[in-house]
Write an enzyme that holds these catalytic residues in place. Structure first.
Site, PDB file in Angstrom:
ATOM      1  N   ALA A 101      -8.686   3.507  -3.040  1.00  0.00           N
ATOM      2  CA  ALA A 101      -7.356   4.033  -2.714  1.00  0.00           C
ATOM      3  C   ALA A 101      -6.325   2.925  -2.533  1.00  0.00           C
ATOM      4  CB  ALA A 101      -7.426   4.891  -1.446  1.00  0.00           C
TER       5      ALA A 101
ATOM      6  N   GLN B 228      -7.493  11.010   3.032  1.00  0.00           N
ATOM      7  CA  GLN B 228      -8.159  11.744   4.109  1.00  0.00           C
ATOM      8  C   GLN B 228      -8.168  13.255   3.886  1.00  0.00           C
ATOM      9  OE1 GLN B 228      -9.836  10.410   6.508  1.00  0.00           O
ATOM     10  NE2 GLN B 228      -9.171   8.285   6.382  1.00  0.00           N
TER      11      GLN B 228
ATOM     12  N   HIS C 260     -15.263   7.186  -1.230  1.00  0.00           N
ATOM     13  CA  HIS C 260     -16.073   6.770  -0.083  1.00  0.00           C
ATOM     14  C   HIS C 260     -15.678   7.497   1.199  1.00  0.00           C
ATOM     15  CE1 HIS C 260     -13.456   4.000   2.379  1.00  0.00           C
ATOM     16  NE2 HIS C 260     -12.741   4.034   1.277  1.00  0.00           N
TER      17      HIS C 260
ATOM     18  N   THR D   6     -13.093  -2.924 -17.903  1.00  0.00           N
ATOM     19  CA  THR D   6     -14.199  -2.178 -18.504  1.00  0.00           C
ATOM     20  C   THR D   6     -14.425  -0.881 -17.742  1.00  0.00           C
ATOM     21  OG1 THR D   6     -15.263  -4.234 -19.175  1.00  0.00           O
ATOM     22  CG2 THR D   6     -16.645  -2.256 -19.095  1.00  0.00           C
TER      23      THR D   6
ATOM     24  N   CYS E  42      -8.284  -0.641   8.382  1.00  0.00           N
ATOM     25  CA  CYS E  42      -7.564  -1.668   7.626  1.00  0.00           C
ATOM     26  C   CYS E  42      -6.354  -2.214   8.375  1.00  0.00           C
ATOM     27  CB  CYS E  42      -7.124  -1.107   6.279  1.00  0.00           C
ATOM     28  SG  CYS E  42      -8.489  -0.595   5.227  1.00  0.00           S
TER      29      CYS E  42
END
Length: 376
Positions: A69, A178, A198, A234, A320
């Protein structure tokens, strides 16, 4: 260990891990290669992209695979702003946003963009009237999270989109990190949307950016063919397949999982609300997975450490965010700096057990007695 920090990270579902490993073993080729192994990988990449698009109700060409994200938010915000730099340099956002949004805005501000933050109401939602008053003809972007990561507040995305209809040069970016698996995803009027697997039992290192098909943005990673013009690299087939699996499970089981978590949230509110030192910061109509509270007179970091010493994992602000500063989100709704410094977050899952709740409440009582005893 009792894990109550599911909004920071979730354990990968065994079915997701199985899908990743199976794909890695089955498709050794690079999807960009022209030989038969590459063609097989490319066909599987096309299949999984179409499947994800169907789950989200978008077109396959509107999906951009990213590393998470944070990259999706950077790509959307910087990409939209830079592509519209000759139209305007005014952006509106909020104090509730993730640091990857705030950091992107700060970088643009240093390059000459003007940033306004719309006020937050006492309920935790953005002030729609003020948003309307801040909008200008040179406003090129409004960036708002769908669900606040600290409070669990659900933002009125559909109403924001309606307001922006009067400003055809303005785009709406939504950080839905969220929201997936917790509440309905609103795509009406949305130009770009960030998603992080995740957060719903998928794998770290993978992400999605949904970009409206006819919207042009500036790439942030250049060089090399991929599944899209907007993000080089890739194609990570196994991560895409694992994302598909995690998303399918989250959406299929959403109602049942949310109801389970809602019951746990009610139980915590009833038990914790009995303490006079406790103040709830999360609104009752937010997603039940997030319960933010403050214990009067005790810094959130202190309470978090005390719980951690007892084997219980909760968080202070977003994982974070920087330490030692008050929560911007809690301050925005409470207008109380001391309360914001005392705040911390419990985040729940359908995996949370009754035994874990009982043990947490016992530990909480011990911490309150030690750190914030009632005055005689």
């Amino acid at each position: 260990m009792i894990y109550l920090d599911y909004s920071a990270n979730t354990p990968a579902d065994p079915a997701v891990l199985e899908a990743f490993c199976r794909t890695e073993q089955t498709y050794p080729g690079n999807p960009n290669s022209s030989h038969c192994a590459g063609q097989a990988a490319r066909q599987e990449m096309a299949r999984v992209t179409e499947s994800i698009a169907g789950l989200l109700g978008v077109r396959p060409g509107e999906i951009i695979y990213t590393s998470g994200a944070s990259e999706s938010n950077n790509l959307a915000i910087k990409g939209i702003a830079q592509a519209a730099r000759h139209t305007g340099r005014h952006i509106i956002s909020t104090a509730l946003e993730h640091s990857s949004v705030g950091g992107s805005l700060s970088a643009l501000q240093a390059q000459g963009w003007e940033i306004d933050l719309v006020d937050i109401t006492r309920e935790g939602t953005i002030d729609l009237e003020q948003l309307a008053s801040l909008l200008r003809q040179d406003t090129v972007l409004v960036s708002v999270c769908a669900v606040d990561s600290e409070l669990g507040t659900v933002q009125p995305i559909r109403q924001i989109g309606e307001i922006l209809k009067a400003y055809p040069n303005c785009r709406l970016h939504v950080d839905a990190t969220q929201a997936v698996g917790k509440t309905q995803l609103v795509l009406d009027g949305v130009d770009t949307m960030s998603i992080a697997p995740h957060k719903f039992y998928g794998l770290n290192g993978s992400g999605l950016l949904i970009k409206r098909k006819d919207l042009v943005i500036e790439p942030q990673i250049h060089g090399g063919t991929s599944t899209t013009l907007y993000r080089s690299g890739t194609p990570a087939l196994a991560l895409a397949v694992s994302t598909e699996r995690a998303l399918a499970l989250a959406l299929a089981n959403q109602a049942q999982r949310v109801e389970t978590v809602r019951g746990l949230n009610r139980q915590l509110r009833a038990a914790l609300g009995a303490y006079p030192q406790v103040r709830f910061n999360s609104p009752e109509n937010g997603v039940p997975h997030i319960l933010n509270l403050s214990v009067t007179g005790v810094k959130g970091t202190v309470f978090q450490r005390a719980l951690s010493e007892r084997g219980i994992c909760v968080s202070v602000k977003s994982a974070c965010s920087g330490e030692g500063t008050p929560s911007k989100a809690v301050f925005a709704v409470s207008r109380d700096r001391k309360n914001a410094l005392s705040s911390w977050r419990i985040s729940l899952s359908h995996l949370t057990t009754q035994e874990e709740i009982d043990q947490f409440l016992q530990a909480f009582g011990q911490c309150v007695q030690t750190l914030a005893p009632k005055k005689a």
